[in-house]
Design a protein around this motif. Structure first.
Motif, PDB file in Angstrom:
ATOM      1  N   LYS A   1     110.881  36.201  39.752  1.00  0.00           N
ATOM      2  CA  LYS A   1     111.170  34.960  39.031  1.00  0.00           C
ATOM      3  C   LYS A   1     110.841  35.070  37.543  1.00  0.00           C
ATOM      4  CE  LYS A   1     110.318  31.849  42.956  1.00  0.00           C
ATOM      5  NZ  LYS A   1     109.588  30.647  43.411  1.00  0.00           N
ATOM      6  N   GLN A   2     110.747  36.291  37.051  1.00  0.00           N
ATOM      7  CA  GLN A   2     110.393  36.497  35.645  1.00  0.00           C
ATOM      8  C   GLN A   2     111.572  37.072  34.873  1.00  0.00           C
ATOM      9  OE1 GLN A   2     105.663  37.437  36.546  1.00  0.00           O
ATOM     10  NE2 GLN A   2     106.923  38.962  35.521  1.00  0.00           N
ATOM     11  N   VAL A   3     111.736  36.578  33.657  1.00  0.00           N
ATOM     12  CA  VAL A   3     112.758  37.100  32.755  1.00  0.00           C
ATOM     13  C   VAL A   3     112.118  37.409  31.411  1.00  0.00           C
ATOM     14  CG1 VAL A   3     114.648  35.842  33.873  1.00  0.00           C
ATOM     15  CG2 VAL A   3     113.421  34.785  31.969  1.00  0.00           C
ATOM     16  N   THR A   4     112.742  38.272  30.650  1.00  0.00           N
ATOM     17  CA  THR A   4     112.222  38.660  29.340  1.00  0.00           C
ATOM     18  C   THR A   4     113.159  38.126  28.256  1.00  0.00           C
ATOM     19  OG1 THR A   4     111.266  40.687  30.242  1.00  0.00           O
ATOM     20  CG2 THR A   4     111.571  40.593  27.851  1.00  0.00           C
ATOM     21  N   LEU A   5     112.593  37.426  27.282  1.00  0.00           N
ATOM     22  CA  LEU A   5     113.373  36.944  26.134  1.00  0.00           C
ATOM     23  C   LEU A   5     113.401  38.015  25.075  1.00  0.00           C
ATOM     24  CD1 LEU A   5     112.089  33.275  25.758  1.00  0.00           C
ATOM     25  CD2 LEU A   5     113.962  34.142  27.158  1.00  0.00           C
ATOM     26  N   ARG A   6     114.552  38.257  24.485  1.00  0.00           N
ATOM     27  CA  ARG A   6     114.701  39.245  23.406  1.00  0.00           C
ATOM     28  C   ARG A   6     114.927  38.532  22.089  1.00  0.00           C
ATOM     29  NH1 ARG A   6     112.563  43.832  25.293  1.00  0.00           N
ATOM     30  NH2 ARG A   6     113.526  44.510  27.223  1.00  0.00           N
TER      31      ARG A   6
ATOM     32  N   ALA B   1     108.601  27.315  38.854  1.00  0.00           N
ATOM     33  CA  ALA B   1     109.962  27.808  38.663  1.00  0.00           C
ATOM     34  C   ALA B   1     110.018  29.284  38.309  1.00  0.00           C
ATOM     35  CB  ALA B   1     110.651  27.000  37.556  1.00  0.00           C
ATOM     36  N   GLY B   2     108.934  29.835  37.789  1.00  0.00           N
ATOM     37  CA  GLY B   2     108.929  31.232  37.364  1.00  0.00           C
ATOM     38  C   GLY B   2     108.254  31.366  36.017  1.00  0.00           C
ATOM     39  N   ALA B   3     108.534  32.464  35.341  1.00  0.00           N
ATOM     40  CA  ALA B   3     107.918  32.707  34.033  1.00  0.00           C
ATOM     41  C   ALA B   3     108.868  33.531  33.185  1.00  0.00           C
ATOM     42  CB  ALA B   3     106.584  33.443  34.193  1.00  0.00           C
ATOM     43  N   PHE B   4     108.732  33.382  31.870  1.00  0.00           N
ATOM     44  CA  PHE B   4     109.469  34.278  30.973  1.00  0.00           C
ATOM     45  C   PHE B   4     108.487  35.006  30.068  1.00  0.00           C
ATOM     46  CE2 PHE B   4     109.678  30.062  28.920  1.00  0.00           C
ATOM     47  CZ  PHE B   4     109.254  30.335  27.634  1.00  0.00           C
TER      48      PHE B   4
ATOM     49  N   LEU C   1     103.194  36.176  28.911  1.00  0.00           N
ATOM     50  CA  LEU C   1     103.915  35.456  29.953  1.00  0.00           C
ATOM     51  C   LEU C   1     103.804  33.949  29.716  1.00  0.00           C
ATOM     52  CD1 LEU C   1     103.252  37.063  33.466  1.00  0.00           C
ATOM     53  CD2 LEU C   1     105.371  37.027  32.151  1.00  0.00           C
ATOM     54  N   VAL C   2     104.908  33.256  29.979  1.00  0.00           N
ATOM     55  CA  VAL C   2     104.959  31.800  29.847  1.00  0.00           C
ATOM     56  C   VAL C   2     105.373  31.226  31.202  1.00  0.00           C
ATOM     57  CG1 VAL C   2     105.898  29.845  28.556  1.00  0.00           C
ATOM     58  CG2 VAL C   2     105.663  32.092  27.443  1.00  0.00           C
ATOM     59  N   PRO C   3     104.418  30.866  32.062  1.00  0.00           N
ATOM     60  CA  PRO C   3     104.766  30.238  33.333  1.00  0.00           C
ATOM     61  C   PRO C   3     105.442  28.881  33.110  1.00  0.00           C
ATOM     62  CG  PRO C   3     102.518  31.072  33.373  1.00  0.00           C
ATOM     63  CD  PRO C   3     102.975  31.117  31.949  1.00  0.00           C
ATOM     64  N   VAL C   4     106.356  28.533  34.037  1.00  0.00           N
ATOM     65  CA  VAL C   4     107.126  27.300  33.922  1.00  0.00           C
ATOM     66  C   VAL C   4     107.109  26.579  35.265  1.00  0.00           C
ATOM     67  CG1 VAL C   4     109.398  26.300  33.426  1.00  0.00           C
ATOM     68  CG2 VAL C   4     108.640  28.347  32.189  1.00  0.00           C
TER      69      VAL C   4
END
Length: 314
Positions: free
Chosen positions: A309-314, A250-253, A259-262
């Motif tokens: 497909k990557q997003v960054t959590l703040r 699904a991507g990663a955050f 990085l946390v692949p999902v």
């Protein structure tokens, strides 16, 4: 000057060689990061700790989990690290003297490692029955970071709980908890996403999560982002990125510098059914990480597609 001194201490550095990379992991020079004296965002606050992946998981997506905190010698107290405490408190000391530190809190500064160390310092001096609602800028005390107070080579012995029953220890007299306590537990338990670790050889910090609509595997990885992206791209180009034909990457955050692949999973399959596929993928990923040849055109295209497909959590 005092502000700059606090920032330097929080980063665990001195004033020499301000042009060197800042040890917080931001990628900036020290003089432009913690040496600047501002409350900067430390992008990889748990760098240098063997428990880094465990800490990121507890902070970002584990709902109810606890672990003994591996304090460096000569620590004498037993401290429990928790995902979240009642009221999202930063720390509390139970009437029997047990110390608990919370990861998921109401407020934070730019350095989660320093926040947790501050909460720990407060709890070790606090009276039984006390709670620290918030932590962050302005909390008094000598600034330190987790890297200064933990056994840096120790991982966490995590226990993932199905509910928040551990919030309320059984009364010694056998009486039932008060009605308001029961109501608080019921509210907290109602929003828990079922979560279980996927325990396999060569696998750590991988968790099966049921969101209700679908199930996921979330896997905190310790590698530098560029190296992990390249390895995932190699697997994608070989059609080896999915855990099984029934799964989908699904991507990663990004969370705190990692990085946390999902992967999307079949909800009908239990967490234990993913042990073998995840272990097999871990071996493929290790081989891909060990490759040193330049990426092929197909692998570069795969890397670019995965980056979207990557997003960054703040």
């Amino acid at each position: 000057m005092a502000k700059k001194t606090r920032a330097r201490a929080a980063a665990g550095t001195g004033q020499d060689n301000p042009r060197r990379p800042c040890p917080c992991g931001s990628g900036k020079r020290y003089k432009a990061c913690h040496g600047a004296g501002d409350d900067v965002i430390v992008t990889r606050p748990f760098s240098g700790l063997a428990a880094e992946c465990d800490l990121v998981a507890m902070r970002e997506f584990l709902p109810s989990a606890t672990a003994p905190l591996p304090l460096a010698p000569p620590a004498e107290r037993t401290v429990t690290l928790a995902t979240v405490l009642p009221g999202a408190s930063a720390a509390l000391v139970r009437p029997d003297g047990e110390v608990l530190i919370g990861m998921q809190v109401q407020t934070r500064s730019g350095d989660l490692s320093a926040d947790l160390a501050k909460a720990l310092a407060w709890a070790l001096e606090a009276a039984p029955g006390s709670a620290l609602p918030v932590v962050g800028p302005g909390l008094a005390g000598e600034p330190t970071r987790l890297q200064d107070v933990l056994d840096t080579g120790a991982t966490l012995d995590l226990t993932v709980h199905a509910d928040f029953g551990w919030w309320v220890p059984p009364p010694e007299d056998g009486s039932e908890p008060a009605a308001d306590v029961v109501a608080t537990l019921e509210r907290a338990n109602s929003v828990i996403l079922p979560t279980e670790p996927v325990e396999a050889e060569g696998v750590r910090s991988a968790y099966w999560v049921d969101t209700g609509a679908k199930a996921h595997l979330r896997w905190v990885r310790p590698e530098p982002e560029d190296a992990l992206q390249a390895a995932l791209a190699r697997l994608q180009a070989r059609d080896e990125l999915n855990l099984s034909p029934e799964t989908r990457y699904a991507g990663a955050f990004r969370a705190h510098g990692l990085l946390v692949p999902v992967w999307d999973l079949d909800r009908e399959q239990h967490a234990k059914e993913w042990v073998e596929p995840v272990a097999a993928f871990a071996k493929r990923l290790d081989k891909a990480l060990a490759e040193t040849t330049p990426l092929t055109d197909a692998e570069r295209r795969a890397r670019d597609a995965l980056a979207g497909k990557q997003v960054t959590l703040r």
